[in-house]
Design an enzyme around this catalytic site. Structure first.
Site, PDB file in Angstrom:
ATOM      1  N   HIS A 134      24.452 -51.257-124.190  1.00  0.00           N
ATOM      2  CA  HIS A 134      25.192 -52.516-124.104  1.00  0.00           C
ATOM      3  C   HIS A 134      25.535 -52.813-122.643  1.00  0.00           C
ATOM      4  O   HIS A 134      25.277 -53.902-122.130  1.00  0.00           O
ATOM      5  CB  HIS A 134      26.462 -52.451-124.954  1.00  0.00           C
ATOM      6  CG  HIS A 134      27.465 -53.510-124.627  1.00  0.00           C
ATOM      7  ND1 HIS A 134      27.261 -54.835-124.903  1.00  0.00           N
ATOM      8  CD2 HIS A 134      28.672 -53.440-124.021  1.00  0.00           C
ATOM      9  CE1 HIS A 134      28.304 -55.544-124.494  1.00  0.00           C
ATOM     10  NE2 HIS A 134      29.176 -54.720-123.943  1.00  0.00           N
TER      11      HIS A 134
ATOM     12  N   ASP B 240      10.718 -76.276-103.234  1.00  0.00           N
ATOM     13  CA  ASP B 240      10.585 -75.105-104.116  1.00  0.00           C
ATOM     14  C   ASP B 240      11.264 -73.946-103.416  1.00  0.00           C
ATOM     15  O   ASP B 240      11.855 -74.120-102.346  1.00  0.00           O
ATOM     16  CB  ASP B 240       9.096 -74.788-104.369  1.00  0.00           C
ATOM     17  CG  ASP B 240       8.912 -73.996-105.668  1.00  0.00           C
ATOM     18  OD1 ASP B 240       9.671 -73.025-105.881  1.00  0.00           O
ATOM     19  OD2 ASP B 240       8.041 -74.362-106.459  1.00  0.00           O
TER      20      ASP B 240
ATOM     21  N   TRP C 274      26.978 -46.606-118.864  1.00  0.00           N
ATOM     22  CA  TRP C 274      26.196 -47.392-117.906  1.00  0.00           C
ATOM     23  C   TRP C 274      26.421 -46.879-116.488  1.00  0.00           C
ATOM     24  O   TRP C 274      25.664 -47.198-115.582  1.00  0.00           O
ATOM     25  CB  TRP C 274      26.511 -48.884-118.007  1.00  0.00           C
ATOM     26  CG  TRP C 274      27.665 -49.339-117.172  1.00  0.00           C
ATOM     27  CD1 TRP C 274      28.976 -49.312-117.542  1.00  0.00           C
ATOM     28  CD2 TRP C 274      27.634 -49.877-115.845  1.00  0.00           C
ATOM     29  NE1 TRP C 274      29.754 -49.792-116.509  1.00  0.00           N
ATOM     30  CE2 TRP C 274      28.964 -50.156-115.456  1.00  0.00           C
ATOM     31  CE3 TRP C 274      26.611 -50.161-114.930  1.00  0.00           C
ATOM     32  CZ2 TRP C 274      29.301 -50.675-114.212  1.00  0.00           C
ATOM     33  CZ3 TRP C 274      26.967 -50.692-113.688  1.00  0.00           C
ATOM     34  CH2 TRP C 274      28.291 -50.947-113.342  1.00  0.00           C
TER      35      TRP C 274
ATOM     36  N   SER D  43      12.932 -56.091-108.815  1.00  0.00           N
ATOM     37  CA  SER D  43      12.987 -57.501-109.182  1.00  0.00           C
ATOM     38  C   SER D  43      14.179 -58.195-108.514  1.00  0.00           C
ATOM     39  O   SER D  43      14.041 -59.266-107.927  1.00  0.00           O
ATOM     40  CB  SER D  43      13.070 -57.624-110.701  1.00  0.00           C
ATOM     41  OG  SER D  43      13.492 -58.898-111.060  1.00  0.00           O
ATOM     42  N   SER D  44      15.357 -57.558-108.585  1.00  0.00           N
ATOM     43  CA  SER D  44      16.547 -58.172-107.972  1.00  0.00           C
ATOM     44  C   SER D  44      16.377 -58.311-106.476  1.00  0.00           C
ATOM     45  O   SER D  44      16.771 -59.314-105.882  1.00  0.00           O
ATOM     46  CB  SER D  44      17.790 -57.316-108.188  1.00  0.00           C
ATOM     47  OG  SER D  44      18.052 -57.173-109.512  1.00  0.00           O
TER      48      SER D  44
ATOM     49  N   HIS E 297      30.559 -51.063-106.785  1.00  0.00           N
ATOM     50  CA  HIS E 297      31.592 -52.063-106.607  1.00  0.00           C
ATOM     51  C   HIS E 297      31.037 -53.376-106.065  1.00  0.00           C
ATOM     52  O   HIS E 297      31.340 -54.425-106.615  1.00  0.00           O
ATOM     53  CB  HIS E 297      32.808 -51.560-105.830  1.00  0.00           C
ATOM     54  CG  HIS E 297      33.973 -52.416-106.188  1.00  0.00           C
ATOM     55  ND1 HIS E 297      34.689 -52.236-107.337  1.00  0.00           N
ATOM     56  CD2 HIS E 297      34.445 -53.546-105.631  1.00  0.00           C
ATOM     57  CE1 HIS E 297      35.569 -53.211-107.456  1.00  0.00           C
ATOM     58  NE2 HIS E 297      35.452 -54.023-106.431  1.00  0.00           N
TER      59      HIS E 297
ATOM     60  N   GLU F  50      28.236 -54.422-106.678  1.00  0.00           N
ATOM     61  CA  GLU F  50      27.538 -54.931-107.858  1.00  0.00           C
ATOM     62  C   GLU F  50      28.466 -55.800-108.714  1.00  0.00           C
ATOM     63  O   GLU F  50      28.074 -56.827-109.251  1.00  0.00           O
ATOM     64  CB  GLU F  50      26.992 -53.756-108.682  1.00  0.00           C
ATOM     65  CG  GLU F  50      26.494 -54.095-110.088  1.00  0.00           C
ATOM     66  CD  GLU F  50      25.222 -54.928-110.099  1.00  0.00           C
ATOM     67  OE1 GLU F  50      24.516 -54.931-109.072  1.00  0.00           O
ATOM     68  OE2 GLU F  50      24.954 -55.573-111.129  1.00  0.00           O
TER      69      GLU F  50
ATOM     70  N   TYR G 265      30.839 -57.620-107.676  1.00  0.00           N
ATOM     71  CA  TYR G 265      30.978 -58.929-107.036  1.00  0.00           C
ATOM     72  C   TYR G 265      29.688 -59.716-107.108  1.00  0.00           C
ATOM     73  O   TYR G 265      29.706 -60.945-107.127  1.00  0.00           O
ATOM     74  CB  TYR G 265      31.469 -58.768-105.600  1.00  0.00           C
ATOM     75  CG  TYR G 265      32.879 -58.246-105.614  1.00  0.00           C
ATOM     76  CD1 TYR G 265      33.896 -59.048-106.109  1.00  0.00           C
ATOM     77  CD2 TYR G 265      33.188 -56.958-105.234  1.00  0.00           C
ATOM     78  CE1 TYR G 265      35.184 -58.577-106.202  1.00  0.00           C
ATOM     79  CE2 TYR G 265      34.479 -56.480-105.326  1.00  0.00           C
ATOM     80  CZ  TYR G 265      35.477 -57.295-105.808  1.00  0.00           C
ATOM     81  OH  TYR G 265      36.747 -56.827-105.920  1.00  0.00           O
TER      82      TYR G 265
ATOM     83  N   SER H  33      33.406 -73.861-108.661  1.00  0.00           N
ATOM     84  CA  SER H  33      33.785 -74.727-107.543  1.00  0.00           C
ATOM     85  C   SER H  33      33.007 -76.033-107.546  1.00  0.00           C
ATOM     86  O   SER H  33      33.383 -76.980-106.862  1.00  0.00           O
ATOM     87  CB  SER H  33      33.547 -74.020-106.206  1.00  0.00           C
ATOM     88  OG  SER H  33      34.254 -72.817-106.172  1.00  0.00           O
TER      89      SER H  33
ATOM     90  N   HIS I 272      38.354 -46.600-105.566  1.00  0.00           N
ATOM     91  CA  HIS I 272      39.357 -46.861-106.614  1.00  0.00           C
ATOM     92  C   HIS I 272      38.808 -46.593-108.009  1.00  0.00           C
ATOM     93  O   HIS I 272      39.568 -46.572-108.965  1.00  0.00           O
ATOM     94  CB  HIS I 272      39.955 -48.278-106.483  1.00  0.00           C
ATOM     95  CG  HIS I 272      39.029 -49.401-106.814  1.00  0.00           C
ATOM     96  ND1 HIS I 272      38.977 -50.562-106.097  1.00  0.00           N
ATOM     97  CD2 HIS I 272      38.121 -49.552-107.803  1.00  0.00           C
ATOM     98  CE1 HIS I 272      38.076 -51.370-106.630  1.00  0.00           C
ATOM     99  NE2 HIS I 272      37.548 -50.779-107.649  1.00  0.00           N
ATOM    100  N   HIS I 273      37.511 -46.377-108.119  1.00  0.00           N
ATOM    101  CA  HIS I 273      36.958 -45.968-109.412  1.00  0.00           C
ATOM    102  C   HIS I 273      37.102 -44.459-109.603  1.00  0.00           C
ATOM    103  O   HIS I 273      36.737 -43.925-110.630  1.00  0.00           O
ATOM    104  CB  HIS I 273      35.472 -46.321-109.498  1.00  0.00           C
ATOM    105  CG  HIS I 273      35.211 -47.794-109.426  1.00  0.00           C
ATOM    106  ND1 HIS I 273      35.177 -48.585-110.538  1.00  0.00           N
ATOM    107  CD2 HIS I 273      35.011 -48.617-108.380  1.00  0.00           C
ATOM    108  CE1 HIS I 273      34.942 -49.843-110.174  1.00  0.00           C
ATOM    109  NE2 HIS I 273      34.842 -49.880-108.864  1.00  0.00           N
TER     110      HIS I 273
ATOM    111  N   THR J  92      40.909 -63.514-103.267  1.00  0.00           N
ATOM    112  CA  THR J  92      40.723 -63.957-104.650  1.00  0.00           C
ATOM    113  C   THR J  92      41.809 -64.963-105.018  1.00  0.00           C
ATOM    114  O   THR J  92      41.541 -65.986-105.657  1.00  0.00           O
ATOM    115  CB  THR J  92      40.761 -62.754-105.611  1.00  0.00           C
ATOM    116  OG1 THR J  92      39.937 -61.728-105.063  1.00  0.00           O
ATOM    117  CG2 THR J  92      40.251 -63.125-106.973  1.00  0.00           C
TER     118      THR J  92
ATOM    119  N   LYS K 282      41.146 -68.395-103.688  1.00  0.00           N
ATOM    120  CA  LYS K 282      40.199 -69.164-104.492  1.00  0.00           C
ATOM    121  C   LYS K 282      40.896 -69.837-105.672  1.00  0.00           C
ATOM    122  O   LYS K 282      40.709 -71.028-105.923  1.00  0.00           O
ATOM    123  CB  LYS K 282      39.063 -68.271-104.999  1.00  0.00           C
ATOM    124  CG  LYS K 282      38.266 -67.637-103.881  1.00  0.00           C
ATOM    125  CD  LYS K 282      36.902 -67.191-104.336  1.00  0.00           C
ATOM    126  CE  LYS K 282      35.976 -68.355-104.540  1.00  0.00           C
ATOM    127  NZ  LYS K 282      35.448 -68.918-103.302  1.00  0.00           N
TER     128      LYS K 282
ATOM    129  N   ARG L 210      38.299 -44.692-123.308  1.00  0.00           N
ATOM    130  CA  ARG L 210      37.128 -45.495-123.600  1.00  0.00           C
ATOM    131  C   ARG L 210      35.979 -44.592-124.051  1.00  0.00           C
ATOM    132  O   ARG L 210      36.044 -43.382-123.923  1.00  0.00           O
ATOM    133  CB  ARG L 210      36.725 -46.320-122.373  1.00  0.00           C
ATOM    134  CG  ARG L 210      36.325 -45.491-121.181  1.00  0.00           C
ATOM    135  CD  ARG L 210      36.233 -46.320-119.912  1.00  0.00           C
ATOM    136  NE  ARG L 210      34.978 -47.070-119.874  1.00  0.00           N
ATOM    137  CZ  ARG L 210      34.375 -47.464-118.740  1.00  0.00           C
ATOM    138  NH1 ARG L 210      34.912 -47.167-117.570  1.00  0.00           N
ATOM    139  NH2 ARG L 210      33.257 -48.130-118.774  1.00  0.00           N
TER     140      ARG L 210
END
Lengths: 545, 197, 372
Positions: free
Chosen positions: A91, A120, A156, A184-185, A268, A270, A272, A283, A317-318, A343, A346, A465
């Site tokens: 998932h 293009d 994950w 690909s990315s 991290h 990732e 964002y 926006s 922080h993880h 943040t 925004k 979790r």
């Protein structure tokens, strides 16, 4: 035999065509499946990305529903823990790498050339290649579920050594598929940067670009910076598993904690990568339906850049519970708290845009407003998680699950839905069905909050979790979450219905489908946008101050 | 667009692509460079209780008799090695600056030779940098014949600048089989065959 | 208008539910350790600051949504930047954050308090149980999930402490500083008891430390908090905090019992005795991987029932259980089970589920192997 490769609408060709003043220099595209396999048109590739992402969103969603079904009640009823772990892992992987990221890439493909007045993408053939890597990557990933020993079952975040020494035999395929998705990315990111930096309409400066383009430019830089680190980590895993190295194995002089540092150095930013383009979409939508220019354009750009820079300094922080010296904890705590400032800017700017506007509530606006509220809730729990001493209590509980789902589901995914509703008239030439869209919106809002809000409580009350079964005091929260998940999941079928109806017909949309306050360049081309646009670069006009 | 402008665009695209590719290659290399960097960083800061695995010189400094620190020794057995490892004493109390020697016994309890390595870890992390080892079995792999019993010393010193708040230092050694060097009972279990006898 | 009402109702529900959050069982426990109350206080402070900010921001937002509606004929103003305001809402949040960081830093420093502890406990995570060793006291034991599988599978009614009960809890004294050393035998685990506000990863090959001083006697329950494989959800932590004298008595008793057990090694054990004991140990230690009926779950966990190698090669069987297998979930049991326990579980697995070798492994033989 007919020529194998259709004429490519490359930069050179299209500009020659434009110069000649004719749009009909293009040969008819090949018919049927071949057209889609070989297309180099940014709109068609954008559509492919979006369809792929929607398909994967449903597959990842089914995995989530399997998880929620098992957690509906205490006890093991439907699946065994072995399979449960594969479902949570798949998932997460599918939603992150195959649903959210390709959805944003699809929107980028469709909209960036239109928003900057380019004919293009800069590298159309590469564009085709980077899309077709995705079905390969995720076909491979999904096939691991059928392999002996099952698919990836280590979350994950695939922490070593659970994902190396103790992993199922299919892990090598998991690594391979992630490598392909990563390539690909990366190719997509290079293409986007090359397009934005070189293909803008004459007169459009960087600080004139729509925020969606800006956020994607910064996102693409993040991708280039961190996807190679992910590639490095999984290469090390591959070597540990197959070639007897010990990067992450204490027995051979390695260190499992190194894995987490490397992973979150990627992980991290990732996060964002999955939210910055969402900021761009919102926006664009809020000013349109507030009939007022976006407040603080420049500070929006600086805020996004600041968030991107800070994202490289907060990975620790993880890992507060991993054991770090006091100074390390303090550094990561302060750096993480600091992210709240840009943040906040925004969110304040969005609210200021609405303030003294003239607001209407069309479906894109509803999703954008829900994004602002719910993303902010996710931001608040993020701030709480940044507080290291309290994080010892939150870490790896459902509180964290609630937090990141609030930023990713009613956050990123609502922004994608908002973007889809906003640009559907441009894509199809028809407005989405109002009634169905309203149902879709309200059922999604109710479903999503019923799913994720109770998770704050179950987490605080002590539920870890990634467990397939839980103690009795968590039963009510889980019941609510499961109900909500099914409401949310099934209401997404309405979205499919909206799209299908919109493609097939509906109220005709003019070029400026959402009125005169949507001023970006995409609204200057007809609806639906013809296959080839801006072959003669448009003249860019700066809005008057 | 004029042909000149088109050419300029293409040159721009090419430049962007090459720069991106260079950045990519750099970041990929950086990921691997992080491995030794992280190691060095850990040894410097004591993250994860990592310690130097090479001998250090004992510094002759004045013994700080005003403080006494407890040093605990813990030995653990990882899976797959038929050895028994034991410290001759559970703990010693000593002053910073003082040098101490503790013997560890290793016994191979199987009827085949095997290789093992003791992986060290120190807690608390802020003490790590202040433990100086001149001689330790953990610096290298050990080979034991069937039934062999050896005694190996650990010679160490706590530096005088050991942070004042540290009262107890724990040295933990976890014994692991050395990969690739065949373990007698594993050869039967695993289908993978080691190269050496 | 209808849209707006629903929005308001939604907002109120969110606020309402955070009020309820203060009730018991919906929030972080205040806890019973010297620091848990402070951590709870920090959590609530940050929470309320977030609530206030939320009320202000969402207040302005919903006011705008209500007041400046197109359908009410609102005309849009023209402004789109204001440097003063923008600087303000960069600096004010920064100040609020500093206000949060001060107490957070103070609490974190207290967590890192290195003062000397009165008791050291080594906590080892192992798929899927915890092992506790009272350092220097010769007392150590495994702590396994005690909830019967029948309850998990819904064949029996679930008890009050479903999934949060163990066969042997970690017994700790109140009012004494206890230092924990964490490590793992296989993958990463995390030891967590919410009421004690201690959560620390157990990392294979490395040690981590943390400490607690419990202020109230009682039984406190937690769980493994780091995904560690199939039975991650079935790896509870139970701490029984007792008065100091009671703890000293308990520790003395445990030492005596361990000594007594050691005495029993030398005598000849009956097959039935070993089988009975072995069945219990198999159930708590081995069954989570090799399954209750020894059928295993290949390829990760081989079957024991009808396992040719096990049946034909007693020596291999004994050494595998004693030493474990490198790079797999099979740990070394030489230090974590005593000779009697090893002999019992070996005898049991050599004779259960139709393995019927008839072998009896005597504790004395195991002890001899350990002495060699």
């Amino acid at each position: 035999m007919a020529p194998k490769v259709p004429p490519q609408p490359t930069l050179e060709q299209s500009s020659t065509a434009a110069e000649a003043g004719h749009g009909h220099a293009h040969h008819a595209p090949p018919k049927g499946i071949l057209r889609w396999l070989l297309t180099t048109n940014h709109k068609e590739i954008g559509t492919l990305y979006l369809i792929f992402s929607l398909t994967m969103f449903f597959i990842g969603g089914i995995f989530a529903l399997v998880v929620r079904l098992e957690l509906f009640q205490p006890g093991l009823q439907f699946v065994r823990p072995e399979f449960f772990n594969q479902m949570t892992t798949m998932h997460g992987l599918i939603m992150v790498f195959a649903a959210v990221m390709p959805a944003f890439t699809g929107l980028a493909n469709w909209m960036i050339p239109l928003q900057i007045g380019a004919p293009d993408m800069a590298l159309p053939r590469l564009n085709n290649f980077s899309f077709w890597l995705l079905p390969v990557a995720f076909g491979l990933l999904l096939s691991t579920l059928l392999m002996p020993g099952g698919g990836p079952n280590f979350g994950w975040t695939f922490y070593a050594p659970l994902s190396t020494t103790f992993a199922p035999p299919s892990t090598t395929f998991f690594i391979l598929s992630l490598h392909i998705a990563g390539i690909s990315s990366i190719l997509g990111a290079i293409n986007i940067i090359a397009t934005i930096l070189n293909m803008r309409a004459p007169g459009m400066r960087l600080m004139d670009m729509p925020l969606f383009v800006w956020t994607w430019l910064i996102t693409a830089f993040l991708l280039i910076a961190v996807m190679p680190v992910l590639a490095g980590v999984i290469t090390m895993m591959l070597m540990d598993i197959n070639f007897g190295t010990s990067f992450f194995n204490a027995a051979g002089g390695g260190d499992p904690v190194l894995f987490q540092h490397l992973f979150w150095f990627f992980g991290h930013p990732e996060v964002y990568i999955m939210i910055l383009p969402a900021f761009g979409i919102v926006s664009a939508i809020i000013p349109t339906f507030s009939r007022k220019r976006l407040f603080g354009y420049a500070s929006m750009v600086y805020a996004v850049a600041a968030i991107a820079v800070l994202s490289f300094l907060v990975w620790g922080h993880h890992m507060f519970a991993v054991g770090m010296p006091l100074v390390g904890q303090l550094f990561f705590m302060y750096a993480t708290m600091l992210i709240a400032v840009p943040t906040g800017v925004k969110v304040f700017n969005w609210v200021a845009t609405m303030f003294r506007g003239s607001i209407s509530f069309e479906p894109p606006m509803l999703f954008a407003l829900a994004f602002v509220v719910q993303f902010t809730i996710g931001g608040f729990s993020g701030l709480m998680l940044a507080i290291a001493p309290a994080d010892f209590q939150y870490h790896d509980t459902y509180f964290v699950v609630a937090h990141f789902h609030y930023v990713l589901v009613p956050g990123a995914i609502f922004a994608i839905l908002a973007g889809a509703y906003y640009w559907l008239p441009k894509w199809t030439g028809h407005y989405p069905n109002e009634r169905l869209s309203q149902w879709h919106f309200w059922l999604s809002v109710i479903g999503v909050n019923l799913t994720f809000f109770p998770m704050h409580f179950s987490g605080l009350a002590g539920m870890p979790r990634r467990i397939p079964d839980y103690a009795l005091q968590f039963a009510d929260f889980n019941l609510a979450s499961s109900l909500g998940a099914f409401i949310f999941g099934f209401s997404q079928l309405l979205f499919v219905a909206v799209i299908v109806l919109c493609v097939r017909g509906g109220k005709k949309a003019p070029a400026q489908a959402w009125g005169e306050y949507a001023t970006d360049l995409e609204w200057s081309v007809p609806s639906p946008a013809p296959l080839h646009t801006f072959e003669t670069p448009p003249t860019f006009e700066r809005p008057a101050h | 667009m004029s042909p000149n402008e088109t050419r300029a665009r293409q040159a721009g695209v090419r430049r962007t692509v090459w720069r991106s590719v260079a950045a990519l290659a750099g970041m990929f290399a950086f990921a691997f460079a992080l491995v030794p960097l992280y190691d060095a960083f850990c040894r410097l800061t004591g993250i994860n209780g990592k310690v130097d695995t090479t001998a250090q010189a004992i510094v002759s400094e004045e013994v700080d008799e005003s403080r006494t620190v407890t040093v605990q020794f813990i030995t653990r057995n990882g899976a797959g090695l038929p050895w028994h490892m034991q410290a001759e004493t559970r703990q010693v109390r000593l002053h910073p600056g003082q040098t101490s020697e503790v013997n560890f016994t290793f016994r191979n309890q199987s009827d085949g030779e095997s290789w093992g390595r003791a992986v060290p870890s120190v807690s608390p992390s802020n003490a790590t940098r202040h433990v100086r080892k001149t001689s330790c079995f953990c610096f290298e792999e050990q080979q034991l014949q069937a039934g062999e019993r050896i005694e190996l010393p650990l010679v160490f010193q706590l530096a005088r600048d050991l942070p004042p708040e540290v009262h107890t230092v724990t040295l933990v050694y976890t014994l692991y089989p050395v990969e690739g060097k065949r373990q007698p009972q594993q050869a039967v279990v695993q289908t993978k065959q080691g190269e050496e006898a | 208008m209808r849209t707006l009402l629903v929005w308001l109702a939604g907002g109120l529900t969110l606020v309402g539910s955070s009020q309820v959050a203060l009730a018991n069982g919906w929030n972080m426990p205040v806890g019973v350790s010297s620091l848990s109350g402070e951590i709870y206080g920090l959590h609530m402070t940050i929470f309320w600051i977030c609530v206030v900010i939320g009320v202000v921001v969402f207040g302005v937002m919903f006011y705008s949504l209500f007041k400046f509606r197109h359908s009410r004929g609102a005309k849009a103003a023209n402004f789109h930047e204001n440097t003063t305001v923008e600087v303000m809402w960069t600096i004010v949040p920064l100040l609020i954050l500093v206000g949060m960081a001060v107490p957070a830093t103070a609490t974190l420093q207290k967590i890192y308090d290195p003062s000397e502890a009165e008791l050291d406990v080594m906590v080892t995570g192992q798929q899927w149980r915890w092992r506790y060793e009272y350092l220097g006291e010769d007392v150590s034991f495994n702590s396994n999930l005690a909830t019967p599988r029948a309850q998990i599978n819904g064949e029996e009614e679930r008890g009050e402490h479903y999934l949060l009960e163990v066969d042997e809890p970690l017994v700790l004294p109140v009012n004494r500083k206890v230092r924990f050393l964490f490590t793992s035998d296989d993958v990463m685990h995390a030891w967590w008891v919410p009421e004690l506000a201690v959560k620390q990863d157990a990392i294979p090959g490395f040690v981590n430390e943390n400490w607690v001083e419990i202020e109230e006697p009682g039984i406190y329950r937690g769980q493994c908090a780091e995904l560690c494989g199939v039975d991650h959800g079935f790896m509870p932590v139970v701490v029984q905090a007792v008065e100091e004298e009671e703890f000293d008595e308990w520790l003395a008793e445990r030492k005596e019992a361990a000594a007594e057990e050691a005495m029993g090694v030398d005598r000849e054990w009956e097959r039935d005795e070993l089988m009975e004991r072995g069945e219990g140990i198999y159930g708590s230690i081995c069954a989570s991987c090799h399954q209750p009926e020894g059928e295993g779950s290949p390829p990760a966990f081989p079957a024991l029932a009808g396992n040719e190698q096990l049946i034909s090669d007693e020596d291999w069987h004994i050494t595998t259980v004693m030493n474990g297998v490198s790079g797999t979930a099979m740990p070394s049991f030489r230090d974590t089970l005593n000779p009697v326990e090893l002999a019992s579980v070996l005898t049991y697995t050599r004779n259960a589920w139709g393995n019927d070798t008839g072998d009896v492994v005597q504790p004395a033989d195991i002890a001899e192997r350990l002495e060699e």
